[in-house]
Design an enzyme around this catalytic site. Structure first.
Site, PDB file in Angstrom:
ATOM      1  N   HIS A  20       0.866  -1.180   0.000  1.00  0.00           N
ATOM      2  CA  HIS A  20       0.000   0.000   0.000  1.00  0.00           C
ATOM      3  C   HIS A  20       0.903   1.231   0.000  1.00  0.00           C
ATOM      4  O   HIS A  20       1.629   1.470   0.966  1.00  0.00           O
ATOM      5  CB  HIS A  20      -0.876  -0.057   1.265  1.00  0.00           C
ATOM      6  CG  HIS A  20      -2.115   0.769   1.197  1.00  0.00           C
ATOM      7  ND1 HIS A  20      -3.150   0.511   0.320  1.00  0.00           N
ATOM      8  CD2 HIS A  20      -2.501   1.866   1.904  1.00  0.00           C
ATOM      9  CE1 HIS A  20      -4.119   1.405   0.500  1.00  0.00           C
ATOM     10  NE2 HIS A  20      -3.749   2.233   1.454  1.00  0.00           N
ATOM     11  N   LYS A 165     -10.729   5.645  -4.173  1.00  0.00           N
ATOM     12  CA  LYS A 165      -9.826   6.750  -3.841  1.00  0.00           C
ATOM     13  C   LYS A 165      -8.438   6.288  -4.273  1.00  0.00           C
ATOM     14  O   LYS A 165      -8.037   5.159  -3.962  1.00  0.00           O
ATOM     15  CB  LYS A 165      -9.933   6.998  -2.345  1.00  0.00           C
ATOM     16  CG  LYS A 165      -8.781   7.700  -1.690  1.00  0.00           C
ATOM     17  CD  LYS A 165      -9.210   8.185  -0.314  1.00  0.00           C
ATOM     18  CE  LYS A 165      -8.108   8.038   0.722  1.00  0.00           C
ATOM     19  NZ  LYS A 165      -8.478   8.636   2.011  1.00  0.00           N
ATOM     20  N   LYS A 167      -4.381   6.852  -4.235  1.00  0.00           N
ATOM     21  CA  LYS A 167      -3.302   7.516  -3.495  1.00  0.00           C
ATOM     22  C   LYS A 167      -2.292   8.056  -4.489  1.00  0.00           C
ATOM     23  O   LYS A 167      -1.739   7.284  -5.294  1.00  0.00           O
ATOM     24  CB  LYS A 167      -2.619   6.512  -2.563  1.00  0.00           C
ATOM     25  CG  LYS A 167      -3.482   6.119  -1.387  1.00  0.00           C
ATOM     26  CD  LYS A 167      -3.595   7.255  -0.389  1.00  0.00           C
ATOM     27  CE  LYS A 167      -4.245   6.797   0.902  1.00  0.00           C
ATOM     28  NZ  LYS A 167      -4.439   7.903   1.843  1.00  0.00           N
ATOM     29  N   ASP A 196      -6.233  11.076  -2.987  1.00  0.00           N
ATOM     30  CA  ASP A 196      -5.695  11.544  -1.710  1.00  0.00           C
ATOM     31  C   ASP A 196      -4.207  11.809  -1.932  1.00  0.00           C
ATOM     32  O   ASP A 196      -3.446  10.887  -2.227  1.00  0.00           O
ATOM     33  CB  ASP A 196      -5.895  10.478  -0.618  1.00  0.00           C
ATOM     34  CG  ASP A 196      -5.562  11.008   0.766  1.00  0.00           C
ATOM     35  OD1 ASP A 196      -5.066  12.148   0.868  1.00  0.00           O
ATOM     36  OD2 ASP A 196      -5.803  10.271   1.754  1.00  0.00           O
ATOM     37  N   GLU A 222      -8.282  15.075  -1.788  1.00  0.00           N
ATOM     38  CA  GLU A 222      -8.130  15.048  -0.327  1.00  0.00           C
ATOM     39  C   GLU A 222      -6.731  15.532   0.052  1.00  0.00           C
ATOM     40  O   GLU A 222      -5.738  15.077  -0.520  1.00  0.00           O
ATOM     41  CB  GLU A 222      -8.364  13.600   0.143  1.00  0.00           C
ATOM     42  CG  GLU A 222      -8.219  13.386   1.625  1.00  0.00           C
ATOM     43  CD  GLU A 222      -8.616  11.955   2.040  1.00  0.00           C
ATOM     44  OE1 GLU A 222      -9.349  11.276   1.289  1.00  0.00           O
ATOM     45  OE2 GLU A 222      -8.180  11.516   3.115  1.00  0.00           O
ATOM     46  N   ASP A 247      -8.118  16.470   5.612  1.00  0.00           N
ATOM     47  CA  ASP A 247      -7.960  15.221   6.373  1.00  0.00           C
ATOM     48  C   ASP A 247      -6.919  15.449   7.477  1.00  0.00           C
ATOM     49  O   ASP A 247      -7.280  15.746   8.631  1.00  0.00           O
ATOM     50  CB  ASP A 247      -7.563  14.075   5.437  1.00  0.00           C
ATOM     51  CG  ASP A 247      -7.318  12.773   6.198  1.00  0.00           C
ATOM     52  OD1 ASP A 247      -7.655  12.701   7.399  1.00  0.00           O
ATOM     53  OD2 ASP A 247      -6.778  11.814   5.612  1.00  0.00           O
ATOM     54  N   LYS A 271     -12.148  11.012  11.350  1.00  0.00           N
ATOM     55  CA  LYS A 271     -11.489   9.778  11.790  1.00  0.00           C
ATOM     56  C   LYS A 271     -11.535   9.757  13.307  1.00  0.00           C
ATOM     57  O   LYS A 271     -11.072  10.713  13.943  1.00  0.00           O
ATOM     58  CB  LYS A 271     -10.037   9.760  11.325  1.00  0.00           C
ATOM     59  CG  LYS A 271      -9.864   9.698   9.811  1.00  0.00           C
ATOM     60  CD  LYS A 271      -8.407   9.770   9.452  1.00  0.00           C
ATOM     61  CE  LYS A 271      -8.190   9.539   7.966  1.00  0.00           C
ATOM     62  NZ  LYS A 271      -6.810   9.818   7.557  1.00  0.00           N
ATOM     63  N   GLU A 325     -14.729   5.234   4.097  1.00  0.00           N
ATOM     64  CA  GLU A 325     -13.647   4.373   3.598  1.00  0.00           C
ATOM     65  C   GLU A 325     -13.293   3.329   4.670  1.00  0.00           C
ATOM     66  O   GLU A 325     -12.121   3.091   4.936  1.00  0.00           O
ATOM     67  CB  GLU A 325     -12.431   5.219   3.214  1.00  0.00           C
ATOM     68  CG  GLU A 325     -11.918   6.094   4.343  1.00  0.00           C
ATOM     69  CD  GLU A 325     -10.634   6.851   4.007  1.00  0.00           C
ATOM     70  OE1 GLU A 325     -10.240   6.911   2.843  1.00  0.00           O
ATOM     71  OE2 GLU A 325     -10.025   7.373   4.958  1.00  0.00           O
TER      72      GLU A 325
HETATM   73  C1  MUC Z   1      -5.616   8.745   4.769  1.00  0.00           C
HETATM   74  O1  MUC Z   1      -4.836   9.642   4.609  1.00  0.00           O
HETATM   75  O2  MUC Z   1      -6.761   8.958   4.406  1.00  0.00           O
HETATM   76  C2  MUC Z   1      -7.037   6.114   4.534  1.00  0.00           C
HETATM   77  C3  MUC Z   1      -7.080   5.272   3.481  1.00  0.00           C
HETATM   78  C4  MUC Z   1      -5.774   4.933   3.162  1.00  0.00           C
HETATM   79  O3  MUC Z   1      -5.396   4.200   2.269  1.00  0.00           O
HETATM   80  O4  MUC Z   1      -4.931   5.600   3.984  1.00  0.00           O
HETATM   81  C5  MUC Z   1      -5.682   6.216   4.998  1.00  0.00           C
HETATM   82  C6  MUC Z   1      -5.176   7.494   5.487  1.00  0.00           C
HETATM   83 MG    MG Z   2      -6.307  11.034   3.730  1.00  0.00          MG
END
Ligand code: MUC
Ligand code: MG
Length: 392
Positions: A20, A165, A167, A196, A222, A247, A271, A325
């Site tokens: 990840h 989402k 990254k 994000d 994000e 976030d 969160k 999520e």
């Molecule tokens: C984040 O920054 O949102 C949430 C999903 C993911 O893959 O990482 C987290 C942290």
């Molecule tokens: Mg995030």
């Protein structure tokens, strides 16, 4: 009512189903601090704290969380009444500054224990559930767009997720924008995409990136820039070409109020860990709703316990404009829960039953426990939960 007899912590390391990749970290496994609070009458409540690769995401790490709970929080809890999670948290807050993730884990265990004592789910202690399921997206973070396409195809086919989402923020701006355009073009109306950046961009990159991603069909960005640049987030929000979500910027109700005042986002990721627990998260949800901010149910990639805690709280909220999520358990190769959480038809089913509605399989907790930790002392009645779940 009964009082708290012991507070124990253990760190577990569970491998992930795939690597990840986030802007600030690459993860192969998730480490959770499991908190076990036992009452004098032999019940247990459990909580969980996770971070993202050690201390890469917030100042806390699994090791610091365990140390703070063991040395500074647990002694404040022993002998306190099980019926007073708010009072116990007040006691802790007046002695321990910050450490939101550690506080969230113990608060979760307190609600679980209180709920089990009353025979009620945690949602009932927050005004009652208004929904049985929560919409759940999946995060694509393999770092390889062709692999992401394959992964998303499988998940759509299985009716598990159709909102994704992605990254970004590790590759160049141009590469990231090309990947998103490729994803959006490949799936068309079959899926929705958002990104994000995890603070990976400068303000200039964010201004350029947001415009390009909006053109590619992405619906939300994000945390594009530093958590401390509230005015920058505000500027991006005012441009209005794409939804902006805060976030990392909102590490509790005070920062939430600042973000709202500056209109530093169209949406906010709630969160429970970043908030410092369910009580603080609930006040942030109310602030957001009163201020016309879109809600998003965030995760710190918790396993079953932290995810169930979030789900219990989120089930008391009528509308998440940007979904949730709560997919953390699915990223882990094995769940530590006796019965896995149910993901079906693009939704997570809110676990039913007293407290969190999930129980831990103590043999798995032991198997994934880090070397050198003493065995947890779990009362025989609580161990029986596993036998009932397995053998009916
Ligand atoms: C984040 O920054 O949102 C949430 C999903 C993911 O893959 O990482 C987290 C942290
Ligand atoms: Mg995030």
């Amino acid at each position: 009512m009964t009082t708290i007899r012991s507070v124990q912590t253990v760190i577990v390391d569970v491998p992930l189903v795939r690597t990840h990749k986030l802007a600030m970290a690459v993860m192969q496994a998730q480490s959770s601090v499991i908190v076990v609070v036992t009452s004098e009458d032999g019940r247990v409540g459990v909580g969980e704290a996770t971070t993202i690769r050690g201390a890469a995401y917030v100042p806390e790490s699994p090791e610091s969380i365990k140390a703070v709970i063991d040395a500074h929080i647990a002694p404040l809890m022993i002998g306190q009444d099980v019926s007073g999670p708010r009072a116990v948290m007040g006691r802790i807050s007046s002695a321990v500054v910050g450490n939101n993730f550690a506080k969230c884990a113990v608060e979760t265990a307190l609600w679980d224990l209180y709920g089990k004592t009353l025979g009620l789910p945690i949602s009932a202690l927050f005004g009652g559930a208004v929904r049985k399921t929560l919409p759940v997206l999946w995060t694509l973070a393999s770092g390889d767009v062709e692999r992401d396409i394959e992964e998303a195809e499988t998940l759509i086919e299985a009716r598990r997720h159709n909102v994704f989402k992605v990254k970004i923020g590790r590759a160049s701006l141009a590469e990231d924008c090309e990947s998103l355009a490729r994803l959006a073009q490949h799936f068309g109306e079959r899926a929705r995409f958002r990104v994000d950046v995890n603070q990976g961009w400068s303000l200039l990159e964010a201004q350029q990136g947001c415009a390009r991603l909006a053109d590619a069909g992405v619906d939300l960005v994000e945390q594009p820039i530093s958590r401390d640049d509230i005015s920058g987030l505000s500027l991006l929000t005012q441009r209005g070409n794409i939804a902006i979500m805060a976030d990392e910027a909102i590490n509790g109700p005070v920062r939430m109020a600042e973000v709202i005042q500056a209109r530093a986002g169209h949406a906010v990721s709630i969160k429970i860990a970043q908030a410092g627990g369910l009580l603080a998260a609930r006040s942030m949800i109310d602030l957001a709703l009163l201020s016309n901010m879109g809600l998003y149910g965030g995760t710190m990639l918790e396993g079953a316990v932290g995810t169930a805690a979030s789900a219990q709280l989120f089930s008391t909220v009528e509308h998440f404009a940007w979904d949730t999520e709560l997919f953390g358990p699915l990223l882990q190769r094995e769940t530590l829960a006796i019965t896995p959480l149910v993901y079906r038809d693009f939704q997570l089913e809110v676990p039913q039953g007293p407290g969190l509605g999930v129980g831990l399989d103590w043999s798995k907790v032991k198997r994934y426990g880090r070397d050198g930790q003493p065995d947890l002392d779990i009362p025989a009645d609580a161990r029986e939960e596993v036998l009932h779940a397995v053998h009916g």
